[in-house]
Scaffold this motif. Sequence first.
Motif, PDB file in Angstrom:
ATOM      1  N   GLY A  21      -3.486  -0.152  -5.956  1.00  0.00           N
ATOM      2  CA  GLY A  21      -4.463   0.874  -5.634  1.00  0.00           C
ATOM      3  C   GLY A  21      -4.995   1.480  -6.751  1.00  0.00           C
ATOM      4  O   GLY A  21      -6.428   1.533  -6.795  1.00  0.00           O
ATOM      5  N   LEU A  25      -8.933   1.232  -7.289  1.00  0.00           N
ATOM      6  CA  LEU A  25      -9.734   2.387  -7.625  1.00  0.00           C
ATOM      7  C   LEU A  25     -10.766   2.307  -8.870  1.00  0.00           C
ATOM      8  O   LEU A  25     -11.973   2.862  -8.789  1.00  0.00           O
ATOM      9  N   THR A  39     -16.450   8.958  -3.767  1.00  0.00           N
ATOM     10  CA  THR A  39     -15.619   7.784  -3.000  1.00  0.00           C
ATOM     11  C   THR A  39     -14.283   7.555  -3.710  1.00  0.00           C
ATOM     12  O   THR A  39     -13.349   7.430  -2.895  1.00  0.00           O
ATOM     13  N   ILE A  43     -10.632   7.911  -1.631  1.00  0.00           N
ATOM     14  CA  ILE A  43      -9.646   7.055  -1.319  1.00  0.00           C
ATOM     15  C   ILE A  43      -8.248   7.136  -2.026  1.00  0.00           C
ATOM     16  O   ILE A  43      -7.201   6.877  -1.685  1.00  0.00           O
ATOM     17  N   LEU A  47      -4.796   7.099  -0.644  1.00  0.00           N
ATOM     18  CA  LEU A  47      -3.587   6.218  -1.076  1.00  0.00           C
ATOM     19  C   LEU A  47      -2.387   7.042  -1.346  1.00  0.00           C
ATOM     20  O   LEU A  47      -1.282   6.446  -0.966  1.00  0.00           O
TER      21      LEU A  47
END
Length: 478
Positions: A21, A25, A39, A43, A47
């Motif tokens: 992740g 990212l 954004t 996220i 996560l």
Amino acid sequence: MTFDLAQSLLLVSPELIMAVGAMALLMIGVFSGPRANATVTGIAVALLLFVAVWMLIFPRDGVAFGGAFVNDPFARLLKILTLLGALVTLVMSVGFAKAEKFDKFEFPVLIVLATLGMLLMISANDMLSLYLGLELQSLALYVVAAINRDSVRSTEAGLKYFVLGALSSGMLLYGITLVYGYTGNTGFEAIAAALADGERSLGFVFGMVFVLAGLAFKISAVPFHMWTPDVYEGAPTPVTAYFAAAPKLAAMALLVRVTMDAFQPVAPDWQQIIVFVSIASMLLGAFAAIGQRNIKRLMAYSSIGHMGYALVGLAANSPAGVRGVVLYMLIYVAMSLGTFAFILAMRRDDGNVEQIDDMAGLASTNPMMATVMTILMFSLAGIPPLAGFWAKWYVFLAAINAELYALAVIGVLASVVGAYYYLRIIKIMWFDEAAGGFAPMATELRLVLLSSGAFVLFYVLIGGPVGRLAEAAAMTFF
């Protein structure tokens, strides 16, 4: 040593998800253009929440990678708390980062990487995996402390943290080298087996002292606390909130695991060190905070004191003591996050303010903020029946049952001294002449502040289930 790769990968699946992740990212941030920060932050929050839920739904216990990594109830509970602490601080940072113009997408990526390091620390079952997790966390935190490049204070905080952190890493590595040299092992279970006959050389004792010193730095315990006030004051406030929550949890969990697993056969030796560090931290935290005028520096000394109280439970070397440490850290993180939500909301038209005198007369301009902050201050002081009282109750009770009477008495006296500066803040908010109100609180800050206040106030109603969780975690070592 052989190990089942598939089984090992299943056990480390939360960490793998975090690592993949974080890389994703980074790519999203690079290719998202101007809206990258919003954004990536969104996220990153998703996560962290996903990994916490994953651990709840798929609880797996066992040892991975030849004993270097362990999953058990203790690790699972502390990991979930660490993830929640990181998640809350990330949410709280959004408005502040935008106002201070350091809303870069690298910030949430670094938070995710630091949190990944903490998860590895909590599950470390070998001196080498301990060091790798610790350094992954530390390297990300050095950058995060200096993330606001336009601020001299932030840059200075990052540099101080880096220099002193490098010193502590050197001490830790030297200690690991000595422990390996005198036991012939780096795995915690193998070290404990090598010490099981009760024989331990002077060289090993030196190694153990260096290892504990390196870990004491990470929880900012005296005499390795010197970085804390300057870094807390200089780093951006959301970063300070993060330092006060997740890294402290992970480092304390690691300290518990090292002492309870690797060094358990020589408990009388490390108990002396923990008792000394605990007493020094409680006393310095109580007395040094009295003269502080900056709320972030005051919270730094408060944090040093609270780590001392948590160590009282560890010094007891008993199931009740470890349970007390887990409960203490849980309650401390909840109180800290609420307090820092308040500090982030101390904002006027010309920017954020940090002086305690700026809170004067807040009860007349914003009674809701003043009331919740009062609850949090009473809890930090350990006033019954709030959560902070029960945190201290369990660690002091464990010390008394372990016949560490002097330690418990010093802890109670330090609490009395420490109550002074918490009560002074309450007095300034309720009885001093108003210094002008603050700007309206952001929704996310209000939510964190009210949730923290409610947890502290109504802890007596949920204390039973929380205590059982902590007890299950503590029994991992017994």
